[in-house]
Scaffold this motif. Structure first.
Motif, PDB file in Angstrom:
ATOM      1  N   MET A   1      20.681  74.875   4.950  1.00  0.00           N
ATOM      2  CA  MET A   1      21.434  75.399   6.807  1.00  0.00           C
ATOM      3  C   MET A   1      19.908  75.504   7.254  1.00  0.00           C
ATOM      4  N   ASN A   2      19.614  75.634   8.520  1.00  0.00           N
ATOM      5  CA  ASN A   2      19.232  75.380   9.848  1.00  0.00           C
ATOM      6  C   ASN A   2      19.152  77.267   9.956  1.00  0.00           C
ATOM      7  N   ILE A   3      17.888  77.325  10.830  1.00  0.00           N
ATOM      8  CA  ILE A   3      17.578  78.791  11.242  1.00  0.00           C
ATOM      9  C   ILE A   3      18.799  79.078  12.056  1.00  0.00           C
ATOM     10  N   ALA A   4      19.177  78.575  12.865  1.00  0.00           N
ATOM     11  CA  ALA A   4      20.384  78.847  13.916  1.00  0.00           C
ATOM     12  C   ALA A   4      21.513  79.298  13.538  1.00  0.00           C
ATOM     13  N   ALA A   5      22.012  78.125  12.245  1.00  0.00           N
ATOM     14  CA  ALA A   5      23.155  78.917  11.412  1.00  0.00           C
ATOM     15  C   ALA A   5      23.093  80.144  10.963  1.00  0.00           C
ATOM     16  N   PHE A   6      21.679  80.089  10.654  1.00  0.00           N
ATOM     17  CA  PHE A   6      21.316  81.257   9.613  1.00  0.00           C
ATOM     18  C   PHE A   6      21.325  82.089  10.495  1.00  0.00           C
ATOM     19  N   LEU A   7      20.887  82.419  11.920  1.00  0.00           N
ATOM     20  CA  LEU A   7      21.032  83.892  12.785  1.00  0.00           C
ATOM     21  C   LEU A   7      22.871  83.867  13.275  1.00  0.00           C
ATOM     22  N   ALA A   8      23.223  83.010  13.003  1.00  0.00           N
ATOM     23  CA  ALA A   8      24.270  82.862  13.735  1.00  0.00           C
ATOM     24  C   ALA A   8      25.598  83.584  12.765  1.00  0.00           C
ATOM     25  N   ARG A   9      25.148  83.332  11.805  1.00  0.00           N
ATOM     26  CA  ARG A   9      26.001  84.028  10.680  1.00  0.00           C
ATOM     27  C   ARG A   9      25.568  85.285   9.974  1.00  0.00           C
ATOM     28  N   ALA A  10      24.794  86.047  10.295  1.00  0.00           N
ATOM     29  CA  ALA A  10      24.689  86.704  10.503  1.00  0.00           C
ATOM     30  C   ALA A  10      24.269  87.813  11.731  1.00  0.00           C
ATOM     31  N   ALA A  11      24.488  87.352  12.614  1.00  0.00           N
ATOM     32  CA  ALA A  11      24.938  87.407  14.235  1.00  0.00           C
ATOM     33  C   ALA A  11      26.732  88.556  13.928  1.00  0.00           C
ATOM     34  N   LEU A  12      27.145  86.844  13.121  1.00  0.00           N
ATOM     35  CA  LEU A  12      28.244  87.587  13.368  1.00  0.00           C
ATOM     36  C   LEU A  12      28.895  88.768  12.424  1.00  0.00           C
ATOM     37  N   ALA A  13      28.427  88.815  11.344  1.00  0.00           N
ATOM     38  CA  ALA A  13      28.190  90.209   9.877  1.00  0.00           C
ATOM     39  C   ALA A  13      27.637  90.904  10.782  1.00  0.00           C
ATOM     40  N   GLY A  14      26.796  91.508  11.779  1.00  0.00           N
ATOM     41  CA  GLY A  14      26.275  92.565  12.344  1.00  0.00           C
ATOM     42  C   GLY A  14      27.946  92.784  13.459  1.00  0.00           C
ATOM     43  N   LEU A  15      28.248  91.884  14.230  1.00  0.00           N
ATOM     44  CA  LEU A  15      29.152  92.252  14.851  1.00  0.00           C
ATOM     45  C   LEU A  15      30.025  93.207  14.299  1.00  0.00           C
ATOM     46  N   ILE A  16      30.681  92.367  13.445  1.00  0.00           N
ATOM     47  CA  ILE A  16      31.943  93.238  12.272  1.00  0.00           C
ATOM     48  C   ILE A  16      31.227  94.276  11.861  1.00  0.00           C
ATOM     49  N   VAL A  17      30.218  95.111  11.808  1.00  0.00           N
ATOM     50  CA  VAL A  17      29.775  96.040  10.829  1.00  0.00           C
ATOM     51  C   VAL A  17      30.015  96.957  12.739  1.00  0.00           C
ATOM     52  N   ALA A  18      29.245  96.448  14.490  1.00  0.00           N
ATOM     53  CA  ALA A  18      29.556  97.158  14.967  1.00  0.00           C
ATOM     54  C   ALA A  18      30.873  97.136  15.438  1.00  0.00           C
ATOM     55  N   ALA A  19      31.613  96.542  15.042  1.00  0.00           N
ATOM     56  CA  ALA A  19      33.203  96.915  15.437  1.00  0.00           C
ATOM     57  C   ALA A  19      33.570  97.678  15.076  1.00  0.00           C
ATOM     58  N   VAL A  20      33.041  97.242  13.243  1.00  0.00           N
ATOM     59  CA  VAL A  20      33.827  98.849  12.577  1.00  0.00           C
ATOM     60  C   VAL A  20      33.742  99.996  12.756  1.00  0.00           C
ATOM     61  N   ALA A  21      32.706 100.392  13.313  1.00  0.00           N
ATOM     62  CA  ALA A  21      31.914 101.594  13.458  1.00  0.00           C
ATOM     63  C   ALA A  21      32.546 102.020  14.503  1.00  0.00           C
ATOM     64  N   LEU A  22      32.678 101.044  15.710  1.00  0.00           N
ATOM     65  CA  LEU A  22      33.474 101.829  17.244  1.00  0.00           C
ATOM     66  C   LEU A  22      34.298 102.297  16.862  1.00  0.00           C
ATOM     67  N   ILE A  23      35.344 101.387  16.178  1.00  0.00           N
ATOM     68  CA  ILE A  23      36.781 101.253  15.732  1.00  0.00           C
ATOM     69  C   ILE A  23      37.341 102.661  15.357  1.00  0.00           C
ATOM     70  N   ALA A  24      36.047 102.878  14.707  1.00  0.00           N
ATOM     71  CA  ALA A  24      36.407 104.214  13.543  1.00  0.00           C
ATOM     72  C   ALA A  24      36.018 105.728  13.851  1.00  0.00           C
ATOM     73  N   ARG A  25      35.580 105.675  14.941  1.00  0.00           N
ATOM     74  CA  ARG A  25      34.696 106.334  16.657  1.00  0.00           C
ATOM     75  C   ARG A  25      35.897 106.884  16.679  1.00  0.00           C
ATOM     76  N   ARG A  26      36.474 106.105  17.459  1.00  0.00           N
ATOM     77  CA  ARG A  26      38.245 106.231  18.084  1.00  0.00           C
ATOM     78  C   ARG A  26      38.904 106.752  16.891  1.00  0.00           C
ATOM     79  N   SER A  27      39.356 105.671  16.015  1.00  0.00           N
ATOM     80  CA  SER A  27      40.435 106.174  14.791  1.00  0.00           C
ATOM     81  C   SER A  27      39.424 106.103  13.863  1.00  0.00           C
ATOM     82  N   PRO A  28      39.214 107.174  12.779  1.00  0.00           N
ATOM     83  CA  PRO A  28      38.991 107.115  11.237  1.00  0.00           C
ATOM     84  C   PRO A  28      39.823 106.029  10.444  1.00  0.00           C
ATOM     85  N   LEU A  29      40.833 106.446  10.896  1.00  0.00           N
ATOM     86  CA  LEU A  29      42.118 105.390   9.810  1.00  0.00           C
ATOM     87  C   LEU A  29      42.235 103.661  10.165  1.00  0.00           C
TER      88      LEU A  29
END
Length: 118
Positions: free
Chosen positions: A1-29
């Motif tokens: 796997m090349n570095i660009a693919a790795f960074l894209a996967r890492a960015a996607l994972a980071g976006l998911i974690v950030a989305a969960v945090a934002l959603i939970a701030r508005r509604s824990p459930l």
């Protein structure tokens, strides 16, 4: 796997974690619902399939994931209990993680006795 693919996967994972945090701030459930979705597992399986096209490797991964999800569940019972009894967040988190690690080790040892290699 090349570095660009790795960074894209890492960015996607980071976006998911950030989305969960934002959603939970508005509604824990709602945040809990999104966090409970096996998004990381599904993405991991998609990436593994894309990289290998190996059904046996994917089957082994999915089976092992099941065995490792089970011992992680008690953490989600312990943490609310501790927090509601005045234990600090960091101590509750550490205790939840320690419980999960101990249960991972126990699961691996018990599974091995039944011929399941994890």
């Amino acid at each position: 796997m090349n570095i660009a693919a790795f960074l894209a996967r890492a960015a996607l994972a980071g976006l998911i974690v950030a989305a969960v945090a934002l959603i939970a701030r508005r509604s824990p459930l709602a945040g809990a619902l999104v966090a409970s979705l096996p998004l990381v597992s599904v993405l991991g399986m998609i990436f593994l399939w894309r990289d290998t096209h190996d059904p046996e490797r994917l089957a082994a991964h999915a089976g092992a994931t099941l065995w490792y999800v089970l011992p992680s569940l008690p953490m989600f019972a312990l943490m609310p209990l501790l927090l509601r009894h005045g234990v600090s967040f960091w101590i509750s988190l550490a205790m939840g993680c320690a419980l999960t690690i101990a249960l991972y080790v126990a699961t691996t040892l018990i599974a091995a006795r039944f011929g399941v290699a994890l």
